[in-house]
Design an enzyme around this catalytic site. Sequence first.
Site, PDB file in Angstrom:
ATOM      1  N   LYS A   1       0.839  -1.201   0.000  1.00  0.00           N
ATOM      2  CA  LYS A   1       0.000   0.000   0.000  1.00  0.00           C
ATOM      3  C   LYS A   1       0.881   1.262   0.000  1.00  0.00           C
ATOM      4  CE  LYS A   1      -3.858  -2.452   2.233  1.00  0.00           C
ATOM      5  NZ  LYS A   1      -4.671  -2.615   3.470  1.00  0.00           N
TER       6      LYS A   1
ATOM      7  N   TYR B   1     -12.364  -2.669  -3.217  1.00  0.00           N
ATOM      8  CA  TYR B   1     -12.902  -2.730  -1.851  1.00  0.00           C
ATOM      9  C   TYR B   1     -14.426  -2.605  -1.816  1.00  0.00           C
ATOM     10  CZ  TYR B   1      -8.264  -2.575   0.314  1.00  0.00           C
ATOM     11  OH  TYR B   1      -6.980  -2.881   0.738  1.00  0.00           O
TER      12      TYR B   1
ATOM     13  N   THR C   1      -5.217  -7.844  10.453  1.00  0.00           N
ATOM     14  CA  THR C   1      -5.480  -6.498   9.931  1.00  0.00           C
ATOM     15  C   THR C   1      -4.885  -5.372  10.778  1.00  0.00           C
ATOM     16  OG1 THR C   1      -7.556  -7.383   9.067  1.00  0.00           O
ATOM     17  CG2 THR C   1      -7.335  -4.987   9.085  1.00  0.00           C
TER      18      THR C   1
ATOM     19  N   ARG D   1       2.957  -7.012   8.941  1.00  0.00           N
ATOM     20  CA  ARG D   1       2.285  -5.955   9.703  1.00  0.00           C
ATOM     21  C   ARG D   1       2.798  -5.886  11.139  1.00  0.00           C
ATOM     22  NH1 ARG D   1      -3.661  -7.479   7.298  1.00  0.00           N
ATOM     23  NH2 ARG D   1      -3.689  -6.057   5.500  1.00  0.00           N
TER      24      ARG D   1
ATOM     25  N   ASN E   1      -1.880  -0.090   7.134  1.00  0.00           N
ATOM     26  CA  ASN E   1      -1.348  -1.410   7.506  1.00  0.00           C
ATOM     27  C   ASN E   1      -0.486  -2.056   6.417  1.00  0.00           C
ATOM     28  OD1 ASN E   1      -3.431  -2.091   5.847  1.00  0.00           O
ATOM     29  ND2 ASN E   1      -4.503  -3.388   7.312  1.00  0.00           N
TER      30      ASN E   1
ATOM     31  N   PHE F   1     -15.446   3.545   7.312  1.00  0.00           N
ATOM     32  CA  PHE F   1     -14.068   3.910   6.947  1.00  0.00           C
ATOM     33  C   PHE F   1     -13.798   3.815   5.436  1.00  0.00           C
ATOM     34  CE2 PHE F   1     -13.970  -0.623   8.193  1.00  0.00           C
ATOM     35  CZ  PHE F   1     -13.420  -1.205   7.065  1.00  0.00           C
TER      36      PHE F   1
ATOM     37  N   ARG G   1      -1.319 -14.580   3.701  1.00  0.00           N
ATOM     38  CA  ARG G   1      -2.062 -13.963   4.813  1.00  0.00           C
ATOM     39  C   ARG G   1      -1.317 -14.165   6.134  1.00  0.00           C
ATOM     40  NH1 ARG G   1      -6.751 -10.783   3.777  1.00  0.00           N
ATOM     41  NH2 ARG G   1      -7.828 -11.682   5.566  1.00  0.00           N
TER      42      ARG G   1
ATOM     43  N   GLU H   1      -8.863 -10.477  -8.216  1.00  0.00           N
ATOM     44  CA  GLU H   1      -8.060  -9.266  -7.991  1.00  0.00           C
ATOM     45  C   GLU H   1      -6.900  -9.166  -8.985  1.00  0.00           C
ATOM     46  OE1 GLU H   1      -7.170  -9.594  -3.814  1.00  0.00           O
ATOM     47  OE2 GLU H   1      -9.258  -9.240  -3.244  1.00  0.00           O
TER      48      GLU H   1
ATOM     49  N   HIS I   1      -1.726  -5.563   1.403  1.00  0.00           N
ATOM     50  CA  HIS I   1      -2.963  -6.335   1.197  1.00  0.00           C
ATOM     51  C   HIS I   1      -2.613  -7.710   0.668  1.00  0.00           C
ATOM     52  CE1 HIS I   1      -6.754  -7.683  -0.566  1.00  0.00           C
ATOM     53  NE2 HIS I   1      -6.055  -7.960  -1.659  1.00  0.00           N
TER      54      HIS I   1
END
Length: 155
Positions: free
Chosen positions: A16, A56, A98, A109, A119, A64, A92, A133, A122
């Site tokens: 990100k 998203y 998260t 993270r 964070n 948010f 993951r 995706e 993704h």
Amino acid sequence: VRASQSSTERSYVMIKPDGVQRGLVGEIISRFERKGFTIKGLKLFSCPAALAEEHYKDLSSKPFYPKLVKYITSGPVVCLALEGPGVVASARKLIGVTNPLQAEPGTIRGDLGIETGRNVIHGSDSPENGEREIALWFKEGELCEWEPTLTPWLR
Ligand code: RTP
């Protein structure tokens, strides 16, 4: 965008804007390479709002959501298409939960972030979403068909 001929699992992983701004790109990509996953697609990309909204869309009713779209479009992201057995769940795990304050040390993270709203990264949450995706973020021709020659050592 079609699955590769060996058709093992693929995940869409995205560094990100905060990860790019903080100079963490090499550190993060290196973790997936060392783990043994194959990079099939990789680009630095300034994401238009429409794409962030589509990516998203399941979160569009969350309070948010506008902040999230603003965050993802605030600077370039690094898009990765990763392939390998079990890559979705494994990525993951490497990424961590998260909220970076709750993420285990040793995860991306957990080691590199402190805020849910920033964070760092993704990762797709299912193989189906991995394919969805990758098709959303990469154009035809942007993925490379190749197999690492070290494959027998890793798989
Ligand atoms: P991701 O899709 O980015 O891998 O994240 P995730 O599955 O761990 O989390 P998810 O619940 O799908 O949320 C997507 C992203 O939205 C941002 N978020 N902000 N309360 C908040 O401000 C909030 N909650 C979630 C995070 O960037 C999260 O990764």
